[in-house]
Design an enzyme around this catalytic site. Structure first.
Site, PDB file in Angstrom:
ATOM      1  CB  SER A  82     -45.982 -78.298 -98.069  1.00 28.17           C
ATOM      2  OG  SER A  82     -45.341 -77.031 -98.055  1.00 28.17           O
ATOM      3  CE  LYS A 153     -41.650 -77.733 -96.133  1.00 30.85           C
ATOM      4  NZ  LYS A 153     -42.801 -78.381 -96.809  1.00 30.85           N
TER       5      LYS A 153
END
Length: 277
Positions: A82, A153
Site C-alpha cells: 500500500s 500511511k
C-alpha cells in the site's frame, strides 16, 4: 618516655587471635551487596562458568534492545504494497518514537505508523496472551510483522484541513491548494472516487502512496470515526529504511505540501465523502 610500655600496649591490639587471620578489612562491616538475597543473586550473576556469563550478557543485551525499541526507535516490517514505491513489502523501516514526544505534531507528508483501533479497525482481532507476547517481542526487533491493528500511511491532512479530491487536473487539494504528489505509485491517480472532508482537531487524514492498492482513510468514511486517525494513536514517524541494505535511505518529508496554506477556521469540522470508496 616508657617506650617498652608503649610497644607492649600496641602489641596487645595487633596480636592475632590463634587460628584466625585478621586484616584491616575485617575491622569494617561487609558491604550490603554481599549480604542476603541481593548478594546471592549478584554472586550468581557475576560468577559461574562461561555459559552462564554469556547467558547473562545475552539477557542484558536483549533487555536493552527491547527498552530501546519501546521508547526510542523500533523496526517495523512493511506487510503490504500500500506504500509502494516508497516502501516495499518486506522493507524494515525504523520508526522514530521520539518524533512527537516533545510538542512536535505530525505534519502533512510524514509517513507515520499508528494503531488503527477505533479508526481503521472497530473490533481488534483476539489473540491469546502467549502468542501476543511472542509477536510483540519479535516485532519489536523487526523479526515478525506488526500487530494486525498497526498501519503505516502518509499524512495528507491534519486538524482543520479541508482535503478534496479531485480538481480538474485530477489532483488532491488541501485548503484550496492543489498538491502534486510525486511519491505516488507510477500510473496511480490520487483517488478513483471523489471525496471532500474536513479533518477534526487532533485527527489525521492518511493515505497510502499506492492509492489503488491502499485501504486508508477513504475506506472508512462511513464508519465510526470517519476514517480519521487520532494523533494519540500515532506510534511514531518512519524516518529510515534500515533493511535490506540496498535500500538504506532517509525518508524525508516531501515538498509537495510546502505551499499549502493554514486551514480556514470557518471551514467547520468533520467530513463527508461525495462518493463511496
Amino acid at each position: 618516655m616508657d617506650t617498652d610500655a608503649q610497644l607492649s600496649e600496641r602489641d596487645r591490639f595487633t596480636e592475632p587471635v590463634p587460628g584466625e587471620e585478621r586484616s584491616r578489612s575485617s575491622l569494617f562491616p561487609a558491604p550490603a551487596m554481599g549480604r542476603g538475597a541481593v548478594g546471592r543473586a549478584w554472586r550468581w550473576l557475576t560468577g559461574g562458568g562461561p555459559l552462564r556469563r554469556a547467558g547473562v550478557l545475552l539477557a542484558v543485551c536483549a533487555a536493552f534492545v527491547l527498552l530501546l525499541s519501546s521508547l526510542v526507535v523500533q523496526p517495523f516490517v512493511i506487510p503490504s504494497g500500500s506504500m509502494e514505491n516508497t516502501l516495499r513489502v518486506g522493507d524494515r523501516v525504523l520508526v522514530n518514537k521520539l518524533a512527537y514526544r516533545f510538542g512536535e505534531r505530525p505534519r502533512r507528508g510524514d509517513v507515520v505508523v499508528f494503531d488503527g483501533t477505533g479508526s481503521f479497525v472497530q473490533d481488534a482481532p483476539r489473540e491469546n496472551a502467549a502468542t501476543a507476547l511472542v509477536r510483540k517481542l519479535a516485532s519489536s526487533v523487526g523479526l515478525m510483522q506488526p500487530a494486525a491493528t498497526d498501519y503505516i500511511k502518509r499524512v495528507v491532512g491534519t486538524g482543520g484541513d479541508r482535503v478534496v479530491c479531485c480538481d480538474k487536473r485530477g489532483r488532491i487539494a488541501v485548503n484550496g491548494r492543489a498538491v502534486t504528489e510525486g511519491y505516488l505509485y507510477p500510473g496511480d491517480t490520487p483517488s478513483r472516487v471523489p471525496f471532500d472532508v474536513v479533518v477534526p482537531p487532533g485527527k489525521l487524514w492518511v493515505m497510502g502512496d499506492h492509492r489503488s492498492a491502499s485501504r486508508d482513510s477513504r475506506d472508512h468514511l462511513g464508519e465510526p470515526g470517519g476514517g480519521m486517525v487520532p494523533v494519540s494513536r500515532v506510534i511514531g514517524r518512519a524516518d529510515w529504511i534500515g533493511w535490506p541494505v540496498g535500500r538504506w535511505t532517509v525518508l524525508e518529508r516531501p515538498e509537495a505540501f510546502a505551499e499549502v496554506p493554514d486551514p480556514d477556521p470557518g471551514a467547520g469540522h468533520g467530513g463527508r465523502a461525495r462518493g463511496g470508496t
